[in-house]
Each structure stands twice: as C-alpha cells, then as structure tokens.
Design an enzyme around this catalytic site. Structure first.
Site, PDB file in Angstrom:
ATOM      1  CE  LYS A  47      -5.431  -3.151  -1.769  1.00 12.51           C
ATOM      2  NZ  LYS A  47      -6.066  -2.296  -3.199  1.00 12.51           N
ATOM      3  CG  ASP A 107      -5.471  -2.705   4.565  1.00 12.47           C
ATOM      4  OD1 ASP A 107      -5.508  -1.858   4.543  1.00 12.47           O
ATOM      5  OD2 ASP A 107      -6.776  -3.868   3.878  1.00 12.47           O
ATOM      6  CG  HIS A 108      -3.392   2.543   1.964  1.00 13.57           C
ATOM      7  ND1 HIS A 108      -4.466   1.659   1.134  1.00 13.57           N
ATOM      8  CD2 HIS A 108      -3.447   3.565   1.716  1.00 13.57           C
ATOM      9  CE1 HIS A 108      -4.950   2.325   0.334  1.00 13.57           C
ATOM     10  NE2 HIS A 108      -4.657   3.297   1.113  1.00 13.57           N
ATOM     11  CG  HIS A 139      -8.780  -1.117   1.780  1.00 11.45           C
ATOM     12  ND1 HIS A 139      -7.175  -1.234   2.084  1.00 11.45           N
ATOM     13  CD2 HIS A 139      -8.990  -0.499   0.238  1.00 11.45           C
ATOM     14  CE1 HIS A 139      -6.326  -0.948   1.414  1.00 11.45           C
ATOM     15  NE2 HIS A 139      -7.233  -0.457   0.577  1.00 11.45           N
TER      16      HIS A 139
HETATM   17  C1  BG6 Z   1      -6.393   1.230  -2.783  1.00 12.05           C
HETATM   18  C2  BG6 Z   1      -7.019   0.201  -4.195  1.00 12.05           C
HETATM   19  O1  BG6 Z   1      -6.307   0.329  -1.877  1.00 12.05           O
HETATM   20  O2  BG6 Z   1      -6.700   2.390  -2.058  1.00 12.05           O
HETATM   21  C3  BG6 Z   1      -7.470   1.452  -5.576  1.00 12.05           C
HETATM   22  O3  BG6 Z   1      -6.922  -0.202  -5.114  1.00 12.05           O
HETATM   23  C4  BG6 Z   1      -8.243   2.756  -3.862  1.00 12.05           C
HETATM   24  O4  BG6 Z   1      -8.419   1.249  -6.015  1.00 12.05           O
HETATM   25  C5  BG6 Z   1      -7.525   3.613  -2.968  1.00 12.05           C
HETATM   26  O5  BG6 Z   1      -8.502   3.775  -4.606  1.00 12.05           O
HETATM   27  C6  BG6 Z   1      -7.962   4.281  -2.061  1.00 12.05           C
HETATM   28  O6  BG6 Z   1      -7.768   4.453  -0.790  1.00 12.05           O
HETATM   29  P1  BG6 Z   1      -7.738   5.991  -0.388  1.00 12.05           P
HETATM   30  O7  BG6 Z   1      -6.600   5.662   0.859  1.00 12.05           O
HETATM   31  O8  BG6 Z   1      -7.407   6.727  -1.246  1.00 12.05           O
HETATM   32  O9  BG6 Z   1      -9.174   5.670   0.071  1.00 12.05           O
END
Ligand code: BG6
Length: 486
Positions: A150, A179-180, A242
């Site tokens: 992304k 989308d992790h 997300h």
């Molecule tokens: C990313 C965003 O996709 O997700 C970041 O670009 C954000 O800004 C991050 O900090 C949050 O991921 P997680 O896994 O820490 O909730």
C-alpha cells in the site's frame, strides 16, 4: 501451477526500511520454522550499491533490531546463504534484462518467482511494465506473482487506472495487494469468532446490536515518514485500507467457503452496501483533526492542514445492519496504542431491576486486536449482599494466557507464506480496493477543499472533543470502558 519448483523472491526496494524491519525478519523466521520452499533464493534489487555480503550484514542488523525471536548464528548463516543482491534502476530496460538473466542463471530451466514491490508507490507500475517487456511475467516455466504494498492509488480514479495499467501485464490471479492488517491473527480471528461459534452469529444484527465502534489509536507520531505522511493523511493511510477491512470483516455475510473468491465476494458486497457519505453530510458525519505540534515536525509543511486524526460515521444499507451505525476513529499521537472493535448491544427491552437513572449498562463484546490481544464480554452481574444492585463485569480471553506469549507471529509471515502457496484470501482484490476508495473519495474531497474546519487535539489525549460530539449527536458516547484497567 507447480509449487515444488525452486522459488526466487525478488524484492524491489531491498535497501529500504520495510525490507529491513519486516520482510526479511519474517522470511527468516519462516525459514527457522521450516515453512520456506525447499529451494529458494531471495534477491534484493535496489539503487544502493551493496555487495552480497554488505546486503546480508545490513539485513542481519535489521533482524537483530526488529525481530522478536531469538536465533543462532548457524541459523542465520544457513539462511543468509540464500540472499543475493543486484544493484539496478527502476526505469532502465537494460537493468531489467540483467535481472532476467541473473534469475534464469539460478533457475536452470524453470522456477517460480515472487516479485515484491517494497518501493515507493510511484515506482511500481514502471517496474511491472519493465518486467513485462523483458518477459519476466509470463508463466510458461513456473508461476509469477507480484506482491504490491500500500498505498494502492491515492483516490478512486488513480486506483482504477493503476489497476488498468497493471492488468495489461498481469492477470488478477497473479496480483497480491497487501493490507498487513489482514495478516494479523486477531483480525483473522474476527471470522473465527463469528463463524466457528454458534453463540455470536444469531445476535450479530440490527435486532440486538446498537452500534459498532472501531478504534485504531496510535501513540507514535509521524516520525521519519513525515514528508510522506504530510501528503497522505489519516484517511488514505488508515481508513481506506485497514479500517474498511475491519468494517468488512465485522459486517460481511458468512461466505460459502473459506476460499479467496468466496471470502472476497462477501467483503466487496458489504463494502458496496455502505452508504457513501454525501458531500453535504461530511461535516456532520466526520471529524478531521491534527495533533498540536504536528506542523513543527521535521518534514511537515509549517502550514499543513493534513489530518492526523479522523472519525467517521458509516451506515451499511442492508437487512443485517439497517439503523446500526459504525463509528470509526483513528489517529496518531493518541494516549496509547490500542486497536479494538466494540460491539455494543441494545439495552434489554424491559427494566426489571431498579437503577438510578432508569437505564441499564449495555452489554459489549470487545475484540482487542492489539496490543493485549484477546476478546472480552461485558455483562451485568448482581453485586453480592445487595437487593438487586448491578455492576458490569468482564469475561476475558487473552491470547498470551491461552496460547503463550510468543504465539502471535508478525503479520507479514502469514502474508508471505500465503503468497508463496498462492492463497489470495488475505489480499485485496481490484474491485475491493476500488470500492473502498469510492467510499473515501467524497470525504477526501470535502476535507481537501477545506470546507470542513480542521480541529486540533492535544498529544496523549483521546483526540478532539469534536469526535465526542459526533456520537453525542446520536445520543451516544465512545465506549471508554477499558476492561484491562478495571
Ligand atoms: C501503516 C500506516 O499501514 O499502518 C502507518 O501507514 C501505521 O502510519 C501502521 O502506523 C499501523 O500498523 P500497526 O500494525 O502498528 O497497527
């Protein structure tokens, strides 16, 4: 497709942050767990001049700093022997031809290839073009898959034309848009909670649920990504992907099977049922805010009006959810890191027991996605030694207690394995990504035309008071009740 051929994993943007922090530690841990293909090689590609050894050292530093697991020198050495580096530009045909011969040299006759776009988003369409032009995407001697990080586009139009462009060189089955959040155990557990139990689903609708809240709060600010973030803001960075993914998992109908097509069909269906926020409603249904001090961050425009916090009220127009608002909020520099989904149930229809204000505290199901992963049920219990006094109590499940402290792997591990075995269930399909942008676009347009005032909030707070007003207009409050602290 033959999954037993040797696999080359080619990482574009190999000298960057994502490779060092996430991708390589995840691939290494998969190797330690015996989950990598029998024969594999990881080829880093990037602008930086690294020798193979310098590349390995750079990556090992990342593993030492960012991996949460312990490993032995022997494990690292055995893994690192599969790492190679090739310096090249992202715009040069000759460099891509060189990459093609380099990969063929190892594969002998055939081999599978996973190309990973860990580059800035502007670059990857060009990479895909060049891979196509140098015949590195055709699947006649092994599969070819492309993982795309992304952000996928910056609005509906750009995402749509990006899809059109990459579909010239690839078919949709070869594309894995990441989308992790979908790689997180607790996010996948939303589906297990809903569809592997009989007790929740009968209640999962407008007859019993009053509203749904989704909070993705971060304690960190924009840090070293300030320059990038200032162009992007919270809606593009967190909501389009997300938060809407979380909405789709909470809101979707049960899929007919646990496969990529069935699952993604249902997700697209529920996203399509969300009522787009109309331009005139944006000020009433959304909150746009920035943390105080953001403009002084290095890399941020001193007059920036980029939102670092957003709150949005959504409505899903279907039989299951009619009249049940979904309130979404996310921001940086908030009080703590906390990602949770709260399902707040309706009050009982008849008040049997006396209460001070003639109301009962509603039941809640809280899915704690991070950091203290688990599920909590809040319900009313009788306070002992009273006639009928009631208090809210909490029934809890914590991953750490039930499965051990180290049970939760890095989200990228799951996603990388899935891409290697060809399971696209946890990746975003073209129509899904476009439908999500279609929901964000009208809000973005109002926000960016400055028709909606920007609110400000104190760092280490829970966000601006305007977000409380958003719920107050509906006679509700954010559920500040935090089971972990009772
Ligand atoms: C990313 C965003 O996709 O997700 C970041 O670009 C954000 O800004 C991050 O900090 C949050 O991921 P997680 O896994 O820490 O909730």
């Amino acid at each position: 497709m033959n999954n037993n051929l040797p696999v080359s994993i080619i990482i574009f943007g190999a000298s960057g942050d994502l490779t060092q922090r996430k991708l390589l530690p995840s691939l290494f841990n998969l190797y330690r767990k015996g989950r990598m293909p029998k024969q594999f090689r990881i080829v880093g590609y990037g602008n930086t001049a690294f020798t193979d050894d310098q590349f390995r050292t750079h990556l090992e530093e990342g593993v030492k700093q960012f991996a949460s697991f312990k490993y032995t020198d022997e494990e690292w050495k055995a893994f690192a022997s599969n790492l190679a580096y090739l310096q090249g530009r992202y715009t040069d045909l000759a460099d891509f031809k060189k990459l093609g011969s380099f990969l063929k040299g190892w594969e002998v006759n055939s081999g599978n290839r996973l190309y990973y776009m860990a580059t800035p988003p502007g670059v990857f369409p060009n990479i895909i073009d060049l891979l196509g032009l140098t015949d590195q995407l055709a699947e006649y001697n092994g599969w070819r898959r492309v993982v795309i990080e992304k952000p996928f586009g910056t609005d509906f139009e750009s995402a749509h034309s990006l899809n059109e462009q990459i579909h010239k060189a690839l078919n949709e089955k070869q594309i894995y848009r990441i989308d992790h959040y979908l790689g997180k155990e607790t996010v996948q557990n939303i589906l297990v909670t809903r569809f592997a139990n009989t007790i929740f689903e009968p209640l999962w609708n407008r007859n019993y649920i009053d509203h749904v809240e989704i909070t993705v709060a971060e304690q960190v600010g924009v840090e070293h990504r300030a320059r990038f973030y200032d162009q992007v803001g919270v809606l593009r960075d967190m909501f389009q992907n997300h938060l809407l993914q979380l909405v789709s998992l909470v809101g979707m109908e049960p899929p007919v099977s646990f496969d990529a097509t069935a699952l993604r069909n249902e997700k697209v269906k529920v996203l399509s049922a969300i009522h787009p926020v109309k331009e005139e409603d944006v000020p009433r249904k959304t909150v746009r805010a920035q943390y105080k001090g953001y403009r002084e961050e290095e890399g941020v425009d001193p007059q920036s009006t980029t939102a670092t916090y957003g709150a949005v009220r959504l409505q899903i127009d279907n039989w299951r959810w009619q009249g049940v608002p979904f309130y979404l909020r996310s921001g940086k520099r908030l009080k703590e890191k906390l990602t949770q989904i709260t399902i707040e149930f309706k009050e009982p229809p008849h008040l049997l027991f006396p209460t001070k204000d003639g109301r009962l505290t509603p039941n809640m199901l809280i899915l704690y996605l991070q950091p203290d992963e688990g599920v909590h049920w809040r319900f009313e219990a009788k306070v002992p030694d009273t006639v009928a006094e009631m208090r809210s109590v909490d029934m809890e499940f914590h991953y750490a207690d039930s499965f051990g402290k180290t049970a939760i792997p890095e989200a990228y591990e799951r996603l990388l394995v899935d891409a290697l075995i060809g399971d696209a269930s946890l990746f975003t399909r073209a129509d899904e990504v476009e439908t999500a942008w279609g929901l964000i676009d009208p809000i973005l347009q109002v926000w960016e035309s400055e028709k909606q005032p920007l609110a400000f909030y104190d760092p280490d707070s829970w966000g601006p008071s305007e977000a409380d007003e958003l719920l107050a207009r509906d006679g509700r409050k954010w559920s500040t009740w935090d089971a972990r602290k009772e």
